[in-house]
Enzyme design. Structure first.
Site, PDB file in Angstrom:
ATOM      1  CG  HIS A  70     -52.445  88.296  48.990  1.00 50.77           C
ATOM      2  ND1 HIS A  70     -52.169  87.259  50.073  1.00 50.77           N
ATOM      3  CD2 HIS A  70     -51.731  89.272  49.516  1.00 50.77           C
ATOM      4  CE1 HIS A  70     -51.208  87.567  50.956  1.00 50.77           C
ATOM      5  NE2 HIS A  70     -51.229  88.970  50.730  1.00 50.77           N
ATOM      6  CG  ASP A 117     -52.822  83.891  49.332  1.00 49.64           C
ATOM      7  OD1 ASP A 117     -52.372  84.609  48.218  1.00 49.64           O
ATOM      8  OD2 ASP A 117     -52.700  84.655  50.343  1.00 49.64           O
ATOM      9  CB  SER A 202     -48.124  88.912  51.803  1.00 50.64           C
ATOM     10  OG  SER A 202     -49.156  89.160  52.482  1.00 50.64           O
TER      11      SER A 202
END
EC number: 3.4.21.37
Length: 267
Positions: A70, A117, A202
């Site tokens: 992402h 992810d 992230s």
């Protein structure tokens, strides 16, 4: 989708709406952690746009880094700079090595359910391996972490709802939990206090027993809620795929170091 919470976007421009929603949010910075010792984690990578950090990553070969899918889903990857050997992002550091992204590899990323992810970024050159820049060690394919395993989360980013972005790399001791966690994730919680990963960073690694077992993916219930575990993409489910990508590179005959003796480790 079994998470039962609304998704909120990752990037710093979206932090305020996500905090107000209090739902599921893409991760992760460190809240309630401590400053890491300079270059204690030489595999740690900063992904940057226009000189600003937006995600973490892990060096898995001299010319490959691993991050959350992402992080680059809506980004012009040609503008991304991959910064190795950093510690204090507010200073000019002679230890840094900076690369552009040559190619990206995904593995069925599902942005709706936040599955798979993980992304591998091939660099436009090979890092010089030294005391400040080193390749991380990954677990054996399929190796799972048991409840209660102690790990270390790390990253740059916001330090809390009313605090600014961390310049110095932060680290945090966390515990693996299996309750309120999908089998498609590795989840961690800090017991007894509100601390954990959150907005702005992230893609950062989760280190357990010296191996990279997770990639920071998302949180629920707001940052460091103390109620919901933080979710990481499970690296051990993707090791064979990671190896296949690295081994395709003609100028990198040596992939990441393997877990030397998986049978000797208890998780």
């Amino acid at each position: 989708m079994t998470l039962g919470r609304r998704l909120a976007c990752l990037f710093l421009a979206c932090v305020l709406p996500a905090l107000l929603l209090g739902g599921t949010a893409l991760a992760s910075e460190i809240v309630g952690g401590r400053r890491a010792r300079p270059h204690a984690w030489p595999f740690m990578v900063s992904l940057q746009l226009r000189g600003g950090h937006f995600c973490g990553a892990t060096l898995i070969a001299p010319n490959f880094v691993m991050s959350a899918a992402h992080c680059v889903a809506n980004v012009n990857v040609r503008a991304v700079r991959v910064v190795l050997g950093a510690h204090n992002l507010s200073r000019r550091e002679p230890t840094r090595q900076v690369f552009a992204v040559q190619r990206i590899f995904e593995n069925g990323y599902d942005p709706v359910n936040l599955l798979n992810d993980i992304v591998i970024l091939q660099l436009n050159g090979s890092a010089t391996i030294n005391a400040n820049v080193q390749v991380a060690q990954l677990p054996a394919q399929g190796r799972r972490l048991g409840n209660g395993v102690q790990c270390l989360a790390m990253g740059w980013g916001l330090l809390g709802r009313n605090r600014g972005i961390a310049s110095v790399l932060q680290e945090l001791n966390v515990t693996v939990v299996t309750s309120l966690c999908r089998r498609s994730n590795v989840c961690t919680l800090v017991r007894g206090r509100q601390a954990g990963v959150c907005f702005g960073d992230s893609g950062s690694p989760l280190v357990c027993n010296g191996l990279i077992h997770g990639i920071a993916s998302f949180v629920r219930g707001g940052c460091a809620s103390g109620l919901y575990p933080d979710a990481f993409a499970p690296v051990a489910q993707f090791v064979n795929w990671i190896d296949s990508i690295i081994q395709r590179s003609e100028d990198n005959p040596c992939p990441h170091p393997r877990d030397p003796d998986p049978a000797s480790r208890t998780h």
